[in-house]
Design an enzyme around this catalytic site. Structure first.
Site, PDB file in Angstrom:
ATOM      1  N   ARG A 216      12.510  30.987  64.017  1.00  0.00           N
ATOM      2  CA  ARG A 216      12.374  29.646  63.468  1.00  0.00           C
ATOM      3  C   ARG A 216      13.612  29.302  62.639  1.00  0.00           C
ATOM      4  O   ARG A 216      14.270  30.209  62.090  1.00  0.00           O
ATOM      5  CB  ARG A 216      11.128  29.523  62.579  1.00  0.00           C
ATOM      6  CG  ARG A 216       9.810  29.715  63.314  1.00  0.00           C
ATOM      7  CD  ARG A 216       9.502  28.539  64.231  1.00  0.00           C
ATOM      8  NE  ARG A 216       8.177  28.671  64.844  1.00  0.00           N
ATOM      9  CZ  ARG A 216       7.945  29.260  66.005  1.00  0.00           C
ATOM     10  NH1 ARG A 216       8.961  29.791  66.689  1.00  0.00           N
ATOM     11  NH2 ARG A 216       6.718  29.333  66.484  1.00  0.00           N
ATOM     12  N   ARG A 244      22.184   4.582  56.064  1.00  0.00           N
ATOM     13  CA  ARG A 244      21.670   5.941  56.135  1.00  0.00           C
ATOM     14  C   ARG A 244      22.138   6.632  57.425  1.00  0.00           C
ATOM     15  O   ARG A 244      22.070   6.072  58.520  1.00  0.00           O
ATOM     16  CB  ARG A 244      20.148   5.938  56.070  1.00  0.00           C
ATOM     17  CG  ARG A 244      19.588   5.701  54.682  1.00  0.00           C
ATOM     18  CD  ARG A 244      20.146   6.674  53.687  1.00  0.00           C
ATOM     19  NE  ARG A 244      19.352   6.781  52.481  1.00  0.00           N
ATOM     20  CZ  ARG A 244      19.735   7.474  51.416  1.00  0.00           C
ATOM     21  NH1 ARG A 244      20.907   8.100  51.430  1.00  0.00           N
ATOM     22  NH2 ARG A 244      18.970   7.531  50.336  1.00  0.00           N
ATOM     23  N   GLY A 301       7.539  21.278  59.132  1.00  0.00           N
ATOM     24  CA  GLY A 301       7.846  22.100  60.290  1.00  0.00           C
ATOM     25  C   GLY A 301       9.307  22.473  60.402  1.00  0.00           C
ATOM     26  O   GLY A 301       9.655  23.429  61.099  1.00  0.00           O
ATOM     27  N   GLU A 305      12.807  20.478  52.154  1.00  0.00           N
ATOM     28  CA  GLU A 305      12.812  19.426  51.132  1.00  0.00           C
ATOM     29  C   GLU A 305      11.395  19.121  50.630  1.00  0.00           C
ATOM     30  O   GLU A 305      10.446  19.020  51.410  1.00  0.00           O
ATOM     31  CB  GLU A 305      13.423  18.150  51.703  1.00  0.00           C
ATOM     32  CG  GLU A 305      13.541  17.034  50.665  1.00  0.00           C
ATOM     33  CD  GLU A 305      14.134  15.768  51.245  1.00  0.00           C
ATOM     34  OE1 GLU A 305      14.947  15.126  50.559  1.00  0.00           O
ATOM     35  OE2 GLU A 305      13.795  15.414  52.398  1.00  0.00           O
ATOM     36  N   GLU A 329      30.235   8.869  44.373  1.00  0.00           N
ATOM     37  CA  GLU A 329      29.370   9.553  45.330  1.00  0.00           C
ATOM     38  C   GLU A 329      29.282   8.801  46.658  1.00  0.00           C
ATOM     39  O   GLU A 329      28.423   9.092  47.493  1.00  0.00           O
ATOM     40  CB  GLU A 329      27.972   9.734  44.727  1.00  0.00           C
ATOM     41  CG  GLU A 329      27.971  10.635  43.490  1.00  0.00           C
ATOM     42  CD  GLU A 329      26.588  10.890  42.949  1.00  0.00           C
ATOM     43  OE1 GLU A 329      25.606  10.437  43.583  1.00  0.00           O
ATOM     44  OE2 GLU A 329      26.466  11.534  41.898  1.00  0.00           O
ATOM     45  N   GLU A 331      28.358   5.747  47.191  1.00  0.00           N
ATOM     46  CA  GLU A 331      27.163   4.914  47.299  1.00  0.00           C
ATOM     47  C   GLU A 331      27.518   3.427  47.350  1.00  0.00           C
ATOM     48  O   GLU A 331      28.375   2.950  46.594  1.00  0.00           O
ATOM     49  CB  GLU A 331      26.233   5.174  46.104  1.00  0.00           C
ATOM     50  CG  GLU A 331      25.639   6.567  46.091  1.00  0.00           C
ATOM     51  CD  GLU A 331      24.743   6.812  44.893  1.00  0.00           C
ATOM     52  OE1 GLU A 331      23.853   7.678  44.976  1.00  0.00           O
ATOM     53  OE2 GLU A 331      24.934   6.136  43.851  1.00  0.00           O
TER      54      GLU A 331
END
Length: 375
Positions: A216, A244, A301, A305, A329, A331
């Site tokens: 896994r 994003r 799965g 996080e 950063e 942003e």
């Protein structure tokens, strides 16, 4: 054989045990002092620095008779955190002795208050032991220079592991026992801002036996916290919008996302502190009373996080909308102030497709009248 003088975090025996790969009972450490030096916190940091200071004494420990493996492990750990070996004369119960100590590289560190091991251990000890476990797991595989570039990410993941140790309810699901997972091998094929870990292991089955060995992989990141600001007097919320990478990588037709304010939890930081900090950084907004929504794995799965979500009471006039984010950063954030009806329309239409915001909006729908009545 060599003698090493320890003056800071490595005087914490649980940490020293991890670094040397030896049980605490096998550590041959004795009290020592270096005259003409003092140990202070590095201003704004979670670790100390040592510097020459006439009339002062640096208290610590000495490790005597270190073999090549022990020296290499100490060099690896301290090198990963940006320290180098330097000579020093110390005083022990047997008298003066020549030793080496680890000094910070460069002269840009600013000293803060006097260092006290007990103060550091109370706040940072557990986290640093967990970070050291990840660092030393890479000993012999990854050069210390690469560890040095990843120190902040390692500490963020250590904070996540520290929080994960808190007990969770097991009234329906199976409670995990120490012998339920038999790990044979762990690999880390990728590690930068995030990391990927791959495992070969067996786990306990519901019939009581052990599974066949399985392979896994997990996407490793730190814990995060989100907050949906809500003005109960105006019945409005503040949403943020930003580009994003996830939708872009998926090939989504729309790559800008409507979200709650969010950020990674820094080492030693509570989730509540994170959302207050992020509200200022992303929207220039001071938030008030916090209401916990849920804490959850968004995708257990495949991802480590863990997210803590809140709704926060706030003053949201129309002027609260605008542009924000930290340029340092990368942003680029736009804030929207919308009323509750519009929030629900965005949710039902599918324009909001971000899980923490969906959960927070549904929580607000359940508790909105109570919050408005209290206001």
């Amino acid at each position: 054989m060599e003698t090493v003088f320890l003056y800071g975090t490595l005087c914490h025996l649980p940490l020293l045990s991890v670094v040397l790969g030896r049980p605490e009972a096998a550590l041959d450490a004795a009290p020592a002092r270096a005259e003409g030096y003092r140990v202070d916190w590095v201003a704004g940091e979670s670790y100390p620095m040592i510097r020459p200071a006439e009339g002062h004494v640096a208290e610590g420990l000495v490790l005597s008779g270190l073999d090549a493996e022990a020296r290499a492990r100490l060099d690896y750990y301290e090198g990963g955190f940006g320290f180098r070996r330097a000579p020093v004369t110390v005083t022990t119960a047997q008298g003066p002795a020549e030793a080496a100590f680890y000094a910070p590289r460069g002269n840009g560190l600013v000293p803060g208050a006097p260092w006290r091991l007990a103060d550091w251990a109370a706040r940072w000890g557990e986290l640093c032991v967990l970070a050291a476990e990840e660092v030393m797991a890479r000993y012999g595989e990854v050069p210390p220079q690469q560890i040095a570039r990843r120190v902040n990410r390692i500490r963020v993941r250590a904070e996540a592991r520290r929080k994960a140790r808190s007990p969770s309810p097991t009234t329906l699901r199976r409670a995990t026992r120490p012998d339920d997972i038999a790990l044979r091998e762990r690999r880390e094929p990728y590690a930068k801002f995030f990391a990927v870990e791959e495992y070969e292991f067996r786990h306990r089955r519901f019939d009581g036996g052990m599974s066949e060995e399985v392979n896994r992989a997990a996407f490793i990141s730190g814990d995060a916290a989100t907050v949906l600001p809500y003005d109960p007097a105006r019945d409005t919320v503040l949403l943020i919008e930003q580009f994003r990478t996830g939708p872009y990588a998926r090939g989504d037709s729309e790559c800008w996302s409507l979200e709650a304010i969010a950020g990674l939890i820094d080492p030693g930081e509570a989730a509540e502190e994170t959302v207050r900090r992020e509200a200022l950084e992303e929207a220039g907004l001071e938030i008030g009373r916090l209401h916990k929504v849920y804490a959850y794995y968004p995708s257990p799965g495949a991802k480590s996080e863990y997210i803590y979500s809140f709704v926060a009471e706030a003053d949201l006039p129309d002027s609260a909308a605008g542009l924000g984010g930290l340029l340092s950063e990368g942003e680029d954030i736009r804030a929207h102030v919308v009323n509750f009806t519009r929030l629900m329309e965005l949710l039902e239409s599918g324009e909001i497709e971000n899980a923490p915001l969906i959960l927070s909006a549904l929580w607000l729908a359940r508790h909105r009248e109570r919050l408005r009545a209290a206001a």
